[in-house]
Design an enzyme around this catalytic site. Structure first.
Site, mmCIF file in Angstrom:
data_model
loop_
_atom_site.group_PDB
_atom_site.id
_atom_site.type_symbol
_atom_site.label_atom_id
_atom_site.label_comp_id
_atom_site.label_asym_id
_atom_site.label_seq_id
_atom_site.Cartn_x
_atom_site.Cartn_y
_atom_site.Cartn_z
ATOM 1 N N LYS A 112 33.399 4.880 3.200
ATOM 2 C CA LYS A 112 34.752 4.971 3.733
ATOM 3 C C LYS A 112 35.513 5.980 2.877
ATOM 4 O O LYS A 112 35.614 5.816 1.665
ATOM 5 C CB LYS A 112 35.445 3.612 3.702
ATOM 6 C CG LYS A 112 36.860 3.637 4.278
ATOM 7 C CD LYS A 112 37.562 2.296 4.085
ATOM 8 C CE LYS A 112 38.958 2.341 4.686
ATOM 9 N NZ LYS A 112 39.782 1.184 4.299
ATOM 10 N N TYR B 17 33.838 2.325 -0.577
ATOM 11 C CA TYR B 17 35.134 2.990 -0.426
ATOM 12 C C TYR B 17 35.265 4.083 -1.475
ATOM 13 O O TYR B 17 35.348 3.816 -2.674
ATOM 14 C CB TYR B 17 36.238 1.950 -0.594
ATOM 15 C CG TYR B 17 37.598 2.340 -0.055
ATOM 16 C CD1 TYR B 17 37.843 3.579 0.535
ATOM 17 C CD2 TYR B 17 38.662 1.444 -0.119
ATOM 18 C CE1 TYR B 17 39.090 3.913 1.029
ATOM 19 C CE2 TYR B 17 39.918 1.769 0.384
ATOM 20 C CZ TYR B 17 40.123 2.998 0.954
ATOM 21 O OH TYR B 17 41.365 3.325 1.449
#
Length: 335
Positions: A158, A133
């Site tokens: 992400k 992330y």
């Protein structure tokens, strides 16, 4: 390789006495599965990973895997301090998760080299694919993304920072790198209320996204995704104007509402997910009323954009609270 499609990030329900609520969690998972997510990501940001104890985290992941029973991949959040992240990865693996979403480290920042070392250390402890992330203290530039291609456990990135210029350069660099994994390395739009940025992200090669709205208005979330993927700009534009943009304005009024409003919306849907844990605060009653009005507006907009018009079943039922698994009547999305 990460499955392609709309991603679900389920909530973690709590009882009035602040215990996990497994029965409501099971109902919530089933409700999400009914709307065909490509994967479920449990105990992540929307699932209040940072508030869970180690035993609670393991229980959440075990329960999700048991309820899903192979119907979709289950990814589990992990992050924070290096020791905690590695321990969470081990617990998720033991619980039968299919992958890991590596959340940013806690408090202590560092250089890109330092963050790469963090990812490599966690990945070495993982027997599962890891999605990284990019947000907050998780520093990933173009050169670091290219180096992540050589960490076999890392399946993709992400995006949560919102710097689309940087992401465009990153996606292009990865896809044209000539690395054996250049074509399969995943990119996922993980910005808050990702539908708002979905069109821009698709333009730079990030087609898939996570949808918090799927947790409390799956009829709207699924219709938007279908319209987006079929090029129905009339429907996406109408839903953005009447629902998603006002929702982001409401969300931005209070820190933490990216989770609190989602829980409030789930409760409006008669899913008793309970409160949020501190330091988050529950949505104020007037904000819950505004959210209810927005949901009605969103369903009216959907009916009108898809030809239902005034008096259609969707419009007529717009003010009603829907039970788990019960969407407004389906309407065809124009292609």
């Amino acid at each position: 390789m990460l499955p392609s499609g709309l991603m679900s990030f389920p909530l973690t329900p709590f009882t009035p006495t602040d215990e996990l609520n497994p029965s409501v969690f099971a109902d919530h998972i089933e409700d999400q599965l009914a709307h065909g997510p490509a994967a479920l990501f449990v105990a992540c940001g929307t699932g209040e990973y940072s508030s869970l104890s180690a035993p609670e985290y393991a229980e959440v992941v075990r329960h999700a895997v048991r309820v899903v029973a192979g119907r979709a991949p289950v990814y589990a959040g992990a992050g924070g301090g290096l020791g905690n992240a590695r321990a969470a990865v081990a617990a998720a693996s033991d619980a039968g998760a299919d992958g890991i979403l590596l959340l940013p480290p806690y408090l202590v920042g560092g250089t890109e080299d330092g963050y790469l070392a963090y990812v490599e250390s966690v990945a070495r402890a993982a027997r599962l694919p890891v999605l990284v992330y990019r947000r907050g203290l998780a520093r990933i530039g173009v050169s670091t993304a290219l180096r992540l291609l050589s960490v076999p456990q890392v399946a993709g990135i992400k995006e949560g920072d919102g710097d689309l210029d940087s992401m465009a350069r990153m996606v292009t660099a990865v896809r044209t790198s000539g690395h054996p994994r250049a074509g399969t390395f995943a990119f996922l739009n993980g910005l808050p209320t990702a539908e708002v940025s979905a069109t821009a992200c698709r333009a730079i090669g990030i087609r898939d996204y996570s949808s918090a709205v799927l947790c409390f208005a799956p009829d709207i979330a699924r219709a938007f995704h279908t319209a987006l993927t079929t090029g129905d700009t009339a429907t996406t534009g109408r839903l953005l104007a009447d629902f998603y943009l006002p929702l982001t304005a409401l969300r931005d009024q209070v820190p933490g509402y990216a989770v609190s409003l989602v829980k409030a919306g789930a409760r409006l849907r008669s899913i008793d997910v309970g409160h949020v844990r501190a330091p988050l605060v529950d949505a104020a009653p007037d904000h819950v009323d505004q959210l209810k009005d927005l949901l009605a507006r969103g369903r009216r907009a959907l009916a009108e954009a898809t030809g239902g018009g005034a008096g259609s079943p969707v419009t007529e039922g717009a003010d009603a609270e829907l039970a788990p698994g019960q969407d407004a009547p389906a309407v065809a999305v124009a292609s």
